[in-house]
Scaffold this motif. Structure first.
Motif, PDB file in Angstrom:
ATOM      1  N   SER A  91       0.856  -1.175   0.000  1.00  0.00           N
ATOM      2  CA  SER A  91       0.000   0.000   0.000  1.00  0.00           C
ATOM      3  C   SER A  91       0.903   1.239   0.000  1.00  0.00           C
ATOM      4  O   SER A  91       1.825   1.330   0.812  1.00  0.00           O
ATOM      5  CB  SER A  91      -0.900  -0.017   1.241  1.00  0.00           C
ATOM      6  OG  SER A  91      -1.824   1.040   1.220  1.00  0.00           O
ATOM      7  N   ILE A  92       0.652   2.150  -0.934  1.00  0.00           N
ATOM      8  CA  ILE A  92       1.481   3.349  -1.071  1.00  0.00           C
ATOM      9  C   ILE A  92       0.776   4.529  -0.405  1.00  0.00           C
ATOM     10  O   ILE A  92      -0.398   4.788  -0.683  1.00  0.00           O
ATOM     11  CB  ILE A  92       1.718   3.690  -2.564  1.00  0.00           C
ATOM     12  CG1 ILE A  92       2.309   2.512  -3.316  1.00  0.00           C
ATOM     13  CG2 ILE A  92       2.577   4.940  -2.695  1.00  0.00           C
ATOM     14  CD1 ILE A  92       3.709   2.154  -2.931  1.00  0.00           C
ATOM     15  N   HIS A  93       1.492   5.223   0.446  1.00  0.00           N
ATOM     16  CA  HIS A  93       0.936   6.382   1.143  1.00  0.00           C
ATOM     17  C   HIS A  93       1.965   7.513   1.165  1.00  0.00           C
ATOM     18  O   HIS A  93       3.156   7.298   0.973  1.00  0.00           O
ATOM     19  CB  HIS A  93       0.601   6.041   2.594  1.00  0.00           C
ATOM     20  CG  HIS A  93      -0.529   5.096   2.753  1.00  0.00           C
ATOM     21  ND1 HIS A  93      -1.658   5.424   3.441  1.00  0.00           N
ATOM     22  CD2 HIS A  93      -0.713   3.825   2.321  1.00  0.00           C
ATOM     23  CE1 HIS A  93      -2.498   4.397   3.429  1.00  0.00           C
ATOM     24  NE2 HIS A  93      -1.933   3.410   2.756  1.00  0.00           N
ATOM     25  N   PHE A  94       1.476   8.691   1.461  1.00  0.00           N
ATOM     26  CA  PHE A  94       2.331   9.832   1.774  1.00  0.00           C
ATOM     27  C   PHE A  94       1.944  10.273   3.168  1.00  0.00           C
ATOM     28  O   PHE A  94       0.764  10.382   3.492  1.00  0.00           O
ATOM     29  CB  PHE A  94       2.139  10.968   0.766  1.00  0.00           C
ATOM     30  CG  PHE A  94       2.772  10.671  -0.558  1.00  0.00           C
ATOM     31  CD1 PHE A  94       4.040  11.125  -0.851  1.00  0.00           C
ATOM     32  CD2 PHE A  94       2.111   9.907  -1.495  1.00  0.00           C
ATOM     33  CE1 PHE A  94       4.640  10.826  -2.058  1.00  0.00           C
ATOM     34  CE2 PHE A  94       2.695   9.601  -2.714  1.00  0.00           C
ATOM     35  CZ  PHE A  94       3.957  10.067  -2.993  1.00  0.00           C
ATOM     36  N   ASN A  95       2.922  10.528   3.998  1.00  0.00           N
ATOM     37  CA  ASN A  95       2.705  10.855   5.392  1.00  0.00           C
ATOM     38  C   ASN A  95       2.452  12.343   5.584  1.00  0.00           C
ATOM     39  O   ASN A  95       2.907  13.163   4.793  1.00  0.00           O
ATOM     40  CB  ASN A  95       3.954  10.448   6.194  1.00  0.00           C
ATOM     41  CG  ASN A  95       3.610   9.634   7.404  1.00  0.00           C
ATOM     42  OD1 ASN A  95       2.533   9.758   7.962  1.00  0.00           O
ATOM     43  ND2 ASN A  95       4.539   8.783   7.812  1.00  0.00           N
ATOM     44  N   LYS A  96       1.757  12.684   6.663  1.00  0.00           N
ATOM     45  CA  LYS A  96       1.567  14.080   7.057  1.00  0.00           C
ATOM     46  C   LYS A  96       1.418  14.128   8.569  1.00  0.00           C
ATOM     47  O   LYS A  96       0.570  13.454   9.126  1.00  0.00           O
ATOM     48  CB  LYS A  96       0.327  14.676   6.401  1.00  0.00           C
ATOM     49  CG  LYS A  96       0.134  16.136   6.800  1.00  0.00           C
ATOM     50  CD  LYS A  96      -0.846  16.830   5.914  1.00  0.00           C
ATOM     51  CE  LYS A  96      -1.059  18.275   6.213  1.00  0.00           C
ATOM     52  NZ  LYS A  96      -0.397  18.906   7.289  1.00  0.00           N
ATOM     53  N   ALA A  97       2.255  14.918   9.212  1.00  0.00           N
ATOM     54  CA  ALA A  97       2.201  15.022  10.667  1.00  0.00           C
ATOM     55  C   ALA A  97       2.063  16.465  11.149  1.00  0.00           C
ATOM     56  O   ALA A  97       1.610  16.704  12.258  1.00  0.00           O
ATOM     57  CB  ALA A  97       3.452  14.404  11.282  1.00  0.00           C
ATOM     58  N   TYR A  98       2.454  17.411  10.331  1.00  0.00           N
ATOM     59  CA  TYR A  98       2.470  18.816  10.734  1.00  0.00           C
ATOM     60  C   TYR A  98       1.786  19.659   9.658  1.00  0.00           C
ATOM     61  O   TYR A  98       1.580  19.206   8.543  1.00  0.00           O
ATOM     62  CB  TYR A  98       3.917  19.316  10.884  1.00  0.00           C
ATOM     63  CG  TYR A  98       4.787  18.429  11.744  1.00  0.00           C
ATOM     64  CD1 TYR A  98       4.717  18.491  13.123  1.00  0.00           C
ATOM     65  CD2 TYR A  98       5.670  17.524  11.159  1.00  0.00           C
ATOM     66  CE1 TYR A  98       5.518  17.675  13.909  1.00  0.00           C
ATOM     67  CE2 TYR A  98       6.466  16.702  11.941  1.00  0.00           C
ATOM     68  CZ  TYR A  98       6.392  16.788  13.311  1.00  0.00           C
ATOM     69  OH  TYR A  98       7.169  15.970  14.079  1.00  0.00           O
ATOM     70  N   ASP A  99       1.503  20.913   9.991  1.00  0.00           N
ATOM     71  CA  ASP A  99       1.008  21.834   8.972  1.00  0.00           C
ATOM     72  C   ASP A  99       2.141  22.217   8.036  1.00  0.00           C
ATOM     73  O   ASP A  99       1.945  22.402   6.841  1.00  0.00           O
ATOM     74  CB  ASP A  99       0.426  23.100   9.606  1.00  0.00           C
ATOM     75  CG  ASP A  99      -0.926  22.820  10.249  1.00  0.00           C
ATOM     76  OD1 ASP A  99      -1.623  21.896   9.793  1.00  0.00           O
ATOM     77  OD2 ASP A  99      -1.279  23.522  11.211  1.00  0.00           O
ATOM     78  N   GLN A 100       3.334  22.343   8.601  1.00  0.00           N
ATOM     79  CA  GLN A 100       4.501  22.735   7.808  1.00  0.00           C
ATOM     80  C   GLN A 100       5.746  22.260   8.549  1.00  0.00           C
ATOM     81  O   GLN A 100       5.787  22.252   9.777  1.00  0.00           O
ATOM     82  CB  GLN A 100       4.522  24.258   7.668  1.00  0.00           C
ATOM     83  CG  GLN A 100       5.591  24.768   6.759  1.00  0.00           C
ATOM     84  CD  GLN A 100       5.472  26.285   6.581  1.00  0.00           C
ATOM     85  OE1 GLN A 100       4.630  26.937   7.175  1.00  0.00           O
ATOM     86  NE2 GLN A 100       6.333  26.825   5.758  1.00  0.00           N
ATOM     87  N   TYR A 101       6.774  21.851   7.789  1.00  0.00           N
ATOM     88  CA  TYR A 101       8.016  21.398   8.407  1.00  0.00           C
ATOM     89  C   TYR A 101       9.160  21.793   7.493  1.00  0.00           C
ATOM     90  O   TYR A 101       9.192  21.405   6.328  1.00  0.00           O
ATOM     91  CB  TYR A 101       8.003  19.880   8.614  1.00  0.00           C
ATOM     92  CG  TYR A 101       9.182  19.373   9.394  1.00  0.00           C
ATOM     93  CD1 TYR A 101       9.140  19.323  10.779  1.00  0.00           C
ATOM     94  CD2 TYR A 101      10.337  18.966   8.749  1.00  0.00           C
ATOM     95  CE1 TYR A 101      10.222  18.862  11.509  1.00  0.00           C
ATOM     96  CE2 TYR A 101      11.431  18.503   9.466  1.00  0.00           C
ATOM     97  CZ  TYR A 101      11.365  18.457  10.844  1.00  0.00           C
ATOM     98  OH  TYR A 101      12.437  18.010  11.554  1.00  0.00           O
ATOM     99  N   ASN A 102      10.090  22.544   8.021  1.00  0.00           N
ATOM    100  CA  ASN A 102      11.235  22.996   7.245  1.00  0.00           C
ATOM    101  C   ASN A 102      12.373  22.000   7.433  1.00  0.00           C
ATOM    102  O   ASN A 102      13.024  21.988   8.468  1.00  0.00           O
ATOM    103  CB  ASN A 102      11.656  24.403   7.682  1.00  0.00           C
ATOM    104  CG  ASN A 102      12.698  24.990   6.760  1.00  0.00           C
ATOM    105  OD1 ASN A 102      12.852  24.541   5.630  1.00  0.00           O
ATOM    106  ND2 ASN A 102      13.417  25.979   7.243  1.00  0.00           N
ATOM    107  N   GLY A 103      12.579  21.143   6.445  1.00  0.00           N
ATOM    108  CA  GLY A 103      13.637  20.147   6.539  1.00  0.00           C
ATOM    109  C   GLY A 103      13.164  18.799   6.042  1.00  0.00           C
ATOM    110  O   GLY A 103      12.171  18.685   5.333  1.00  0.00           O
TER     111      GLY A 103
END
Length: 181
Positions: A91-103
């Motif tokens: 299963s292919i996914h893209f993760n998201k944990a924050y509104d924005q992350y520099n790095g």
């Protein structure tokens, strides 16, 4: 009194403003979700094409657009995979944990138990420049818990991490799909 009515109107306006803010957040979420779904689909198509080129039999268990919820979406894919009896569920996914992350945050593969396939995918993604976050044992995830074959959920990168996005854009779904296959 006139002041009491004024205060009541002021409180109502503040309440409405709160609902408007929540509505805009909901709209923003839906837009981001739709964009991530589109990227997800494109990468899955590339990965399937390359897996077929390599001689693997591939059964696409992506549910049709008529599936209405995430729980029926997951059940559709798992049930189809179990009926067809494959050796490996991906299963292919893209993760998201924050509104924005520099790095950079990187890639990870969720598994029921650690396995060599997940390690190979992580190593190949790391060679593209993604930080290797390793295999994550997640026995409570529906796709991992309910498939009869070995399964893995590949979290390619974090969509809000600036460096992850740069790496993905540099290589594109074609190259990323090829290294996963």
């Amino acid at each position: 009194s006139r002041q009491g009515v004024h205060d009541l109107i002021k409180r109502c306006n503040q309440t409405l403003k709160g609902y408007e803010d929540k509505l805009h957040l909901g709209e923003k979420f839906m837009t981001i979700r739709d964009k991530v779904r589109k990227i997800d689909e494109l990468l899955a198509e590339e990965m399937i094409d390359y897996a077929l080129e390599l001689g693997h039999e591939v059964i696409d268990v992506t549910p049709p657009d008529t599936v209405s919820s995430s729980s029926t979406d997951l059940a559709y894919g798992v049930n189809l995979a179990n009926r067809t009896g494959g050796d490996l569920f991906v299963s292919i996914h893209f993760n998201k944990a924050y509104d924005q992350y520099n790095g950079a945050i990187g890639s990870e593969v969720c598994v029921y138990r650690n396995n060599e396939y997940a390690e190979r995918v992580l190593d190949k993604l790391a060679k593209l420049g993604f930080k290797n976050r390793g295999q994550k044992t997640r026995v409570n995830l529906y796709e991992l818990k309910n498939t009869k074959m070995m399964a893995m959920i590949i979290e390619v990168c974090f969509v809000e991490a600036t460096t992850d996005v740069e790496i993905y854009r540099k290589h594109g779904p074609d190259t990323v799909g090829r290294v996963i296959a």
